[in-house]
Design a protein around this motif. Structure first.
Motif, PDB file in Angstrom:
ATOM      1  N   ILE A 112     -11.805  59.873   7.556  1.00  0.00           N
ATOM      2  CA  ILE A 112     -10.669  59.467   6.726  1.00  0.00           C
ATOM      3  C   ILE A 112     -10.198  58.101   7.214  1.00  0.00           C
ATOM      4  O   ILE A 112      -9.907  57.911   8.407  1.00  0.00           O
ATOM      5  N   VAL A 113     -10.153  57.139   6.308  1.00  0.00           N
ATOM      6  CA  VAL A 113      -9.606  55.816   6.606  1.00  0.00           C
ATOM      7  C   VAL A 113      -8.135  55.836   6.226  1.00  0.00           C
ATOM      8  O   VAL A 113      -7.785  56.000   5.064  1.00  0.00           O
ATOM      9  N   GLY A 114      -7.261  55.712   7.208  1.00  0.00           N
ATOM     10  CA  GLY A 114      -5.825  55.773   6.963  1.00  0.00           C
ATOM     11  C   GLY A 114      -5.137  56.560   8.059  1.00  0.00           C
ATOM     12  O   GLY A 114      -5.786  57.027   8.998  1.00  0.00           O
ATOM     13  N   ALA A 115      -3.877  56.712   7.937  1.00  0.00           N
ATOM     14  CA  ALA A 115      -3.038  56.144   6.887  1.00  0.00           C
ATOM     15  C   ALA A 115      -2.541  54.761   7.334  1.00  0.00           C
ATOM     16  O   ALA A 115      -3.048  54.191   8.308  1.00  0.00           O
ATOM     17  N   LEU A 116      -1.520  54.261   6.609  1.00  0.00           N
ATOM     18  CA  LEU A 116      -0.947  52.965   6.952  1.00  0.00           C
ATOM     19  C   LEU A 116       0.278  53.153   7.837  1.00  0.00           C
ATOM     20  O   LEU A 116       0.355  52.616   8.935  1.00  0.00           O
ATOM     21  N   SER A 117       1.254  53.899   7.368  1.00  0.00           N
ATOM     22  CA  SER A 117       2.444  54.200   8.157  1.00  0.00           C
ATOM     23  C   SER A 117       2.066  55.013   9.389  1.00  0.00           C
ATOM     24  O   SER A 117       1.310  55.987   9.302  1.00  0.00           O
ATOM     25  N   SER A 118       2.604  54.637  10.541  1.00  0.00           N
ATOM     26  CA  SER A 118       2.332  55.394  11.765  1.00  0.00           C
ATOM     27  C   SER A 118       2.813  56.827  11.639  1.00  0.00           C
ATOM     28  O   SER A 118       2.174  57.763  12.147  1.00  0.00           O
ATOM     29  N   GLY A 119       3.950  57.025  10.957  1.00  0.00           N
ATOM     30  CA  GLY A 119       4.467  58.372  10.772  1.00  0.00           C
ATOM     31  C   GLY A 119       3.517  59.248   9.980  1.00  0.00           C
ATOM     32  O   GLY A 119       3.320  60.424  10.304  1.00  0.00           O
ATOM     33  N   VAL A 120       2.909  58.676   8.944  1.00  0.00           N
ATOM     34  CA  VAL A 120       1.953  59.431   8.128  1.00  0.00           C
ATOM     35  C   VAL A 120       0.666  59.675   8.915  1.00  0.00           C
ATOM     36  O   VAL A 120       0.117  60.786   8.916  1.00  0.00           O
ATOM     37  N   SER A 121       0.177  58.641   9.604  1.00  0.00           N
ATOM     38  CA  SER A 121      -1.054  58.800  10.396  1.00  0.00           C
ATOM     39  C   SER A 121      -0.884  59.841  11.484  1.00  0.00           C
ATOM     40  O   SER A 121      -1.789  60.648  11.738  1.00  0.00           O
ATOM     41  N   MET A 122       0.273  59.845  12.140  1.00  0.00           N
ATOM     42  CA  MET A 122       0.513  60.806  13.206  1.00  0.00           C
ATOM     43  C   MET A 122       0.518  62.235  12.655  1.00  0.00           C
ATOM     44  O   MET A 122      -0.044  63.156  13.266  1.00  0.00           O
ATOM     45  N   ALA A 123       1.131  62.426  11.498  1.00  0.00           N
ATOM     46  CA  ALA A 123       1.166  63.753  10.884  1.00  0.00           C
ATOM     47  C   ALA A 123      -0.232  64.222  10.523  1.00  0.00           C
ATOM     48  O   ALA A 123      -0.591  65.389  10.740  1.00  0.00           O
TER      49      ALA A 123
END
Length: 424
Positions: free
Chosen positions: A103-114
């Motif tokens: 998976i390439v992503g996410a952009l927001s660190s909050g979204v990527s961390m989740a």
């Protein structure tokens, strides 16, 4: 008719409200699908749409070079709306339904961390973010909680926070208020800036977090103004960041702004009003001038008609290219094989490979012959450390004549010198 595997990919993409970035071909003998989770709408939508195009361009270049291991490469791209819950749902669909290895992503660190903590790490799926800069990812990897499946083609905010402190110091700012979006990106960048700005003799008059999607931030703005700072370091994304900036100006705040990568957006400047952007000192992950960058710019302009000034388009391109090269190196599209080959195609010692169609063709040939390669990306040389991190220079940008414009570069060596000087 479409193959069963390809049909599943199309249905999964339709469920997300978008088709794969690459055109579907009913005549492809085989298909390798990778996932993408990016903010195409929401607070980061203004940046995310162009970043998605960077990933799309890589898919196009790869397929024009013959695909991956003889198969057509497809990108099933989902919109996370800049929301962690939406991003996790999208990632689960990609993993559970489409069975993507990357998976390439996410952009927001909050979204990527989740996504990392809820989906990819436990599912043993490679995740490569082109834009998530929170230092928290390094800490998670150090604790052994990523399984080695986490990578990012953008440097940690440990570098950007220091670079911003250097920039503020160079422009003789003595007191700065910080307002930051209340997520891993905002808190991480705020913390690093505050640490090093103070070490350089500056004063942080206030550190004020703010939550997304509020109709007003007047209370937070008043709190940030209470210490009478010379400037505002605003950490956020277009959207909420626009509201904060407008209310800052309306409340009489100084029109001197420090702005990070998340606000390197012409839309943000236009929405706030360029006339209020009197003095802007900005930073963002930079791209070293390599042949890959020139190829990327030329191909991007040819495909999309223009080349906007903003961060992370090159990083998204490189994320896809690295995943594809790792598949070629491993002769496999399995996640573990991709994980174990990413450093093999980006490490030092092999034949240098650049971006573009010809670059990928050359890489395929060398790998087929059993030779080593070293991919030098559009965002610069990409050598991952044991935690999936890379280093890169920081671009300095401003607003000139109402337009976002890059004005210089802070090199990694200069940042490391400061880090060493003020090491605890």
């Amino acid at each position: 008719m479409l193959s069963k595997k390809l049909s599943k990919t199309v249905l999964a993409a339709l469920a997300a409200g978008t088709l794969s970035m690459a055109a579907v071909s009913a005549h492809a003998e085989c298909t390798t699908t990778i996932g993408g989770v990016m903010a195409l709408t929401g607070s980061l939508g203004a940046l995310g749409q162009q970043i998605g195009r960077g990933a799309q361009l890589a898919v196009s270049n790869i397929n024009q070079a013959g695909g991956v291991n003889g198969c057509e490469l497809k990108l099933a791209l989902y919109d996370d709306q800049t929301q962690p819950s939406v991003g996790v749902d999208a990632a689960k669909k990609l993993v559970d339904i489409s069975h993507v290895p990357v998976i390439v992503g996410a952009l927001s660190s909050g979204v990527s961390m989740a996504i990392l903590t809820s989906v990819t790490s436990s599912a043993h799926v490679v995740q490569i973010s082109p834009a998530s800069t929170s230092p928290s990812f390094t800490e998670l990897a150090m604790e052994g909680k990523t399984g080695g499946y986490w990578f990012r083609t953008v440097p940690s905010d440990a570098l950007q926070g220091t670079a911003m402190a250097m920039l503020a110091h160079q422009h003789h700012l003595k007191s700065v208020a910080v307002m930051y979006i209340n997520n891993p990106y905002g808190s991480g960048l705020s913390g690093k800036f505050t640490e090093y700005f103070k070490k350089m003799g500056g004063k942080v008059t206030a550190e004020v977090p703010y939550n997304e999607n509020q109709p007003s931030y007047r209370s937070e703005v008043n709190q940030a103004l209470s210490g009478k700072p010379q400037a505002l370091f605003l950490i956020g994304y277009p959207g909420d960041g626009t509201t904060v900036a407008r209310e800052w100006v309306s409340a009489g705040g100084p029109m001197t702004f420090l702005l990070p990568d998340g606000l390197e957006s012409q839309k943000f400047v236009d929405d706030v009003g360029a006339k209020y952007m009197k003095t802007v000192y900005g930073t963002a992950a930079g791209s070293e001038k390599t042949p890959s960058l020139g190829v990327f710019k030329a191909d991007f302009k040819k495909k999309y008609g223009s080349f906007p000034t903003q961060a992370y388009m090159t990083n998204a391109y490189d994320a896809v290219m690295i995943a594809a090269l790792a598949m070629e190196s491993a002769k496999s599209d399995k996640a573990m094989a991709i994980r174990d080959n990413i450093r093999k195609v980006t490490g030092m010692g092999g034949t240098t490979i650049y971006a573009g169609i010809d670059g990928f063709k050359k890489a395929k040939k060398l790998l087929m012959e059993g030779k080593k390669i070293h991919y030098v990306g559009a965002s610069g040389p990409l050598t991952f450390d044991q935690y999936g991190d890379v280093t890169a220079p920081m671009v300095v940008w401003t607003v000139k004549g109402g337009k976002v414009a890059q004005t210089g570069m802070i090199k990694v060596a200069a940042i490391n010198k400061v880090l060493k000087k003020y090491a605890k």
